[in-house]
Structures are given as C-alpha cells and as structure tokens.
Design an enzyme around this catalytic site. Structure first.
Site, PDB file in Angstrom:
ATOM      1  CE1 TYR A 176     -12.199  37.486 119.798  1.00 33.15           C
ATOM      2  CE2 TYR A 176     -12.255  38.201 118.253  1.00 33.15           C
ATOM      3  CZ  TYR A 176     -12.815  37.006 119.199  1.00 33.15           C
ATOM      4  OH  TYR A 176     -14.104  36.912 119.647  1.00 33.15           O
ATOM      5  NE  ARG A 210     -27.607  49.508 103.211  1.00 33.85           N
ATOM      6  CZ  ARG A 210     -27.375  50.363 102.283  1.00 33.85           C
ATOM      7  NH1 ARG A 210     -26.214  50.749 102.291  1.00 33.85           N
ATOM      8  NH2 ARG A 210     -28.440  50.940 101.838  1.00 33.85           N
ATOM      9  CG  ASP A 247      -8.849  45.423 119.725  1.00 37.30           C
ATOM     10  OD1 ASP A 247      -9.023  45.914 120.896  1.00 37.30           O
ATOM     11  OD2 ASP A 247      -9.128  44.638 118.875  1.00 37.30           O
ATOM     12  CE  LYS A 279     -16.241  40.914 123.622  1.00 38.61           C
ATOM     13  NZ  LYS A 279     -14.204  41.275 122.761  1.00 38.61           N
TER      14      LYS A 279
END
Ligand SMILES: *Cc1c(COP(=O)(O)O)cnc(C)c1O
Length: 383
Positions: free
Chosen positions: A104, A50, A175, A200
């Site tokens: 987005y 984590r 982004d 992606k």
C-alpha cells in the site's frame, strides 16, 4: 463433552455464544462514552475509550481474534494506524526491516518516516523466497508483506517465508486486508501478526475508517499500550458499525468470491481487454498457489483495456453501476485507476514495467448481481 469448533459464519455473528439475560437487547448498545464509573479503591485499569477497553471496542477485537485464530486482537482508528503500531511494537532504532515492494502506498510513505526513527527498510520482490533471504542483515528484525497484492492480485506463499523467519528469528507481519479471514488466515501459515484495514472487507459498507492487528497476546498487548499513548483508538460508533459489518462478513465474502470468479471468467473471453488479473483464472501467475492457500479469490479484479488510458477513460465514463472511487471491500462496486492512485508516483514506463500499464483499471466488485455487472461492462466496452 468436547466443544465443537464453530464455523466462521457463526463466529463472525456470535464470537463465542454466551447465555443472554432476559430482556437484554439482541443488538449491542453503543457505549458512546469516553469514560466509565470507576470502583472506589480499585487499582484496576480504568475503562477509557482511548485505552481500547470500551465494550464496543472489546467486542469486535474478541470476534476478530476468533476469526483469525489469534489469541488477541485490537482495533485502531485506521488501517494506517494498525500498520504503524504493529511495526512500532516490533522495531527499535537501529533495526532493519525487509518489506515486499508490492505494498500500500501509505505504508511506503510511513517507511520514509521510519528513516527518521533510525529504522532502515529494504524492498524485495516477494514472489521468491531467496530474495528475502538475500536481503536479511544482522540487524533485521522483521519481514512485512501484503497478500493478495494490489492491483495485480499476486498471491504470496507464506510457508517458505515463515520458515525463513523462524530460522532467522524474525517476526512476520502480514497485511491481509484483501483476503479477509474468510479467504485467508495468515497466522495458520506461520505469520506472527496479521494486519487489516478494517475500512475494507471487515466493515464492508464504505462508511468507516478503521484498522486491526491480531496475533499472540503479548504482542497485541504491546500494540494496545502503544495505541494508548500514540492515540489511535477507535470511536465507539465506528466500532459498533464494524460489529454490524462483521456479522455478515462470511456471507459477503462468499458472494464477492462468486461474483469475482464469474465476472473475471466473462472478461477473459472479451476482445476489449488486453489482460484480466484474477487469481481464480488459470492464466494468473499464482493460480496454483491461490488454489492451494485461499478459500476463495475475492472480489478484486484487475482489467487492462486495449487502447490504453483513452479507452480506459471512455470505459469509465460509460459505466453505470461501478462508482469511480478509491478504496474497496464495500457492497457497491468501485473502480479506480492505479496510474492516478496507488502508482501515481511512477512514470508511465515504470508502471508498464511493473505490469500496470496505463489503461489498467482496478475493480472492487460489490454485492450487486453479477449479471448486471457483466451487462454494464459489456455496454461500456462497446462505446
Ligand atoms: C486501505 C489499505 C490500508 C490503509 O487503511 P486505511 O483504513 O485507509 O488507513 C492499508 N493496507 C491496505 C492493503 C489497504 O488496502
């Protein structure tokens, strides 16, 4: 001896090449372990998955930093996780953010959550730097944008925006999912943080959800600390798959670029299409900017069919190679309709005004033979 700067393909495969021990595996092992043996008496940060310090997580973070020309990077469990943490690292209650209006859909929804945190967001059309300047308030701390944009593939020139950010003391968050570091590296154009949906192109095989943030070490360290408590660490198996995907990033994106150009040029000569959106075409509004700042125009293509929604549906049903699915950046060609996905919340009139009328198809061209994709488009257009 001065070290030669390695090319992107070599960096994507080796990072900084290291001597390898005899009998060590050429492919990295998967450290599918939540925790690691701790030296007794040590006050060093424990290895714990984590925390983002699992060897599979560290390996891809280092490699992405080298690809983006960043001091550091960190991977997260999704692109949205990366976007959220990058913002939380920069913004406090009472702060104001100026964002591009072409972003987005998930990030729009995230910004609605920000209101509850006391962070205000204003949207601007990103193509003119005076729009950004006008939107800045005393409390503005950061600017966020995407380039190239979805689905019109508008290419934003970062130079005037980063100059404005420097002058006003704002952070610039970009982004860069659509470009990948092969086609564009925002940090070289004055951005402070680059964000990816690694789902992606970075992974490239449509089999992982992941995100990443890259930038200066202190900011990335802040993102990493937030990730440790908000809990968006990437699973080791997913990190390993991205490691494998990154090795072919350069060659994949070069092929996406070549196919994108070839298919877009063919489409622009066809009667069936009312408009073809691809930055590599001289007809695209940002063709000049794209030629100047991008190494390639990528594999994303916007196609507007004559005859609106009905012809788009007929075309979609006739396609044999392209898969009707959201998302992008994989080896297989995907196609989706913005009216049902990214722009579903707008009315048909609003969509038409935004340049995305019904009948608009968004393609993520894959790594199939370009001639096969063209033949598939041709037969589907004749139906
Ligand atoms: C897909 C996408 C995201 C969200 O990424 P996930 O990995 O799906 O969480 C963010 N920005 C852009 C530009 C995207 O295409």
């Amino acid at each position: 001896m001065t070290r030669r700067r390695l090319g992107l393909s070599t960096r994507a495969i080796h990072g900084e090449p290291q001597p390898r021990a005899d009998w060590s595996p050429v492919a990295p092992p998967i450290y599918q372990s939540s925790t690691f043996v701790n030296p007794i008496g040590s006050d060093a940060e424990p290895l714990y998955t984590r925390y983002g310090n699992n060897p599979n997580q560290v390996a891809i973070a280092r490699r992405l930093a080298l690809l983006e020309g960043a001091e550091a990077a960190v991977f997260t469990a999704s692109g949205m996780g990366a976007v959220a943490l990058a913002h939380l690292a920069m913004l406090r209650p009472g702060d104001h953010l100026v964002a591009s209006e072409w972003i987005y859909g998930g990030v729009h929804r995230l910004y609605q959550e920000f209101t509850r945190l006391g962070i205000a967001v204003d949207y601007v059309n990103p193509t003119q730097s005076r729009n950004w300047k006008r939107a800045i308030r005393k409390t503005t701390r950061a600017i966020f944008l995407e380039t190239p944009t979805n689905p019109l593939l508008r290419v934003i020139d970062l130079e005037p925006i980063s100059a404005l950010c420097k002058a006003e003391g704002l952070a610039l968050l970009v982004d860069s999912t659509f470009a990948s570091p092969v086609n564009f590296r925002p940090l070289e154009h004055g951005a402070d943080l680059v964000i990816h949906s690694a789902t992606k192109y970075l992974n490239g095989h449509s089999d992982v959800i992941a995100g990443a943030v890259a930038g200066a070490e202190p900011v990335v360290e802040e993102v990493r600390k937030l990730m440790q408590v908000w809990g968006q660490a990437l699973d080791p198996m997913a990190a390993w798959l991205i490691d494998r995907g990154l090795r072919t990033l350069a060659v994949r994106v070069e092929r996406h670029n070549a196919t994108g150009q070839k298919v877009a040029e063919w489409c622009s000569g066809q009667q069936a299409f009312a408009a073809v959106h691809y930055p590599g075409l001289p007809s695209h509004p940002d063709h000049a900017v794209a030629t100047r700042v991008l190494a390639g125009c990528g594999g994303m293509l916007g196609l507007e069919l004559k005859g609106g929604a009905r012809s788009a549906e007929r075309f979609l049903r006739a396609l044999r190679i392209a898969v009707h699915a959201p998302s992008l950046g994989g080896v297989e060609t995907l196609v989706s309709e913005p009216r049902f996905t990214s722009h579903a919340s707008l009315s048909p009139e609003e969509r038409a005004k935004a340049g995305i009328p019904d009948g608009f198809l968004r393609f993520s061209l894959g790594l199939e033979d370009a001639d096969d994709l063209i033949a598939d488009f041709a037969q589907a257009a004749q139906r």
